[in-house]
Write a protein that holds these residues in place. Sequence first.
Motif, PDB file in Angstrom:
ATOM      1  N   LYS A  21       0.834  -1.195   0.000  1.00 31.58           N
ATOM      2  CA  LYS A  21       0.000   0.000   0.000  1.00 31.58           C
ATOM      3  C   LYS A  21       0.875   1.255   0.000  1.00 31.58           C
ATOM      4  O   LYS A  21       0.628   2.198  -0.761  1.00 31.58           O
ATOM      5  CB  LYS A  21      -0.914  -0.009   1.224  1.00 31.58           C
ATOM      6  N   ARG A  22       1.923   1.268   0.820  1.00 30.11           N
ATOM      7  CA  ARG A  22       2.837   2.407   0.865  1.00 30.11           C
ATOM      8  C   ARG A  22       3.545   2.604  -0.468  1.00 30.11           C
ATOM      9  O   ARG A  22       3.734   3.730  -0.932  1.00 30.11           O
ATOM     10  CB  ARG A  22       3.863   2.220   1.976  1.00 30.11           C
ATOM     11  N   ALA A  23       3.954   1.500  -1.081  1.00 27.31           N
ATOM     12  CA  ALA A  23       4.644   1.587  -2.373  1.00 27.31           C
ATOM     13  C   ALA A  23       3.723   2.177  -3.437  1.00 27.31           C
ATOM     14  O   ALA A  23       4.134   3.042  -4.225  1.00 27.31           O
ATOM     15  CB  ALA A  23       5.148   0.212  -2.799  1.00 27.31           C
ATOM     16  N   LYS A  24       2.463   1.734  -3.451  1.00 26.77           N
ATOM     17  CA  LYS A  24       1.505   2.255  -4.426  1.00 26.77           C
ATOM     18  C   LYS A  24       1.251   3.746  -4.193  1.00 26.77           C
ATOM     19  O   LYS A  24       1.177   4.530  -5.142  1.00 26.77           O
ATOM     20  CB  LYS A  24       0.190   1.480  -4.352  1.00 26.77           C
ATOM     21  N   LEU A  25       1.117   4.135  -2.929  1.00 25.88           N
ATOM     22  CA  LEU A  25       0.899   5.547  -2.625  1.00 25.88           C
ATOM     23  C   LEU A  25       2.106   6.393  -3.027  1.00 25.88           C
ATOM     24  O   LEU A  25       1.960   7.504  -3.543  1.00 25.88           O
ATOM     25  CB  LEU A  25       0.602   5.725  -1.133  1.00 25.88           C
ATOM     26  N   ALA A  26       3.307   5.868  -2.813  1.00 28.39           N
ATOM     27  CA  ALA A  26       4.523   6.594  -3.193  1.00 28.39           C
ATOM     28  C   ALA A  26       4.604   6.753  -4.707  1.00 28.39           C
ATOM     29  O   ALA A  26       4.950   7.828  -5.213  1.00 28.39           O
ATOM     30  CB  ALA A  26       5.757   5.872  -2.665  1.00 28.39           C
ATOM     31  N   GLU A  27       4.277   5.692  -5.436  1.00 21.08           N
ATOM     32  CA  GLU A  27       4.287   5.774  -6.901  1.00 21.08           C
ATOM     33  C   GLU A  27       3.272   6.793  -7.395  1.00 21.08           C
ATOM     34  O   GLU A  27       3.558   7.573  -8.297  1.00 21.08           O
ATOM     35  CB  GLU A  27       3.984   4.404  -7.499  1.00 21.08           C
ATOM     36  N   ALA A  28       2.100   6.785  -6.798  1.00 24.57           N
ATOM     37  CA  ALA A  28       1.067   7.737  -7.203  1.00 24.57           C
ATOM     38  C   ALA A  28       1.509   9.170  -6.910  1.00 24.57           C
ATOM     39  O   ALA A  28       1.287  10.079  -7.731  1.00 24.57           O
ATOM     40  CB  ALA A  28      -0.238   7.425  -6.486  1.00 24.57           C
TER      41      ALA A  28
END
Length: 77
Positions: A21-28
Amino acid sequence: MGLCFPCPGESAPPSPNLEEKRAKLAEAAERRQKEAASRGILDVQSVEEKRKRKEKIEKQMATSGPPPAGGLRWTVS
């Protein structure tokens, strides 16, 4: 449809891994920053070329020294 409570007898859907979830938020967030930085600029290369030309002209003006005394004068008749 959507997020709802699981039907009786079914198990709840697995919650996403916190790291994923953190990785996806960082990418976004990175994607949004890039879009915001390039918003309105259609051709990035031409902008860079113009900036380089401007820097070159400024450097030439700085090395050539001040303009000669007097310069152009307009007279009103």
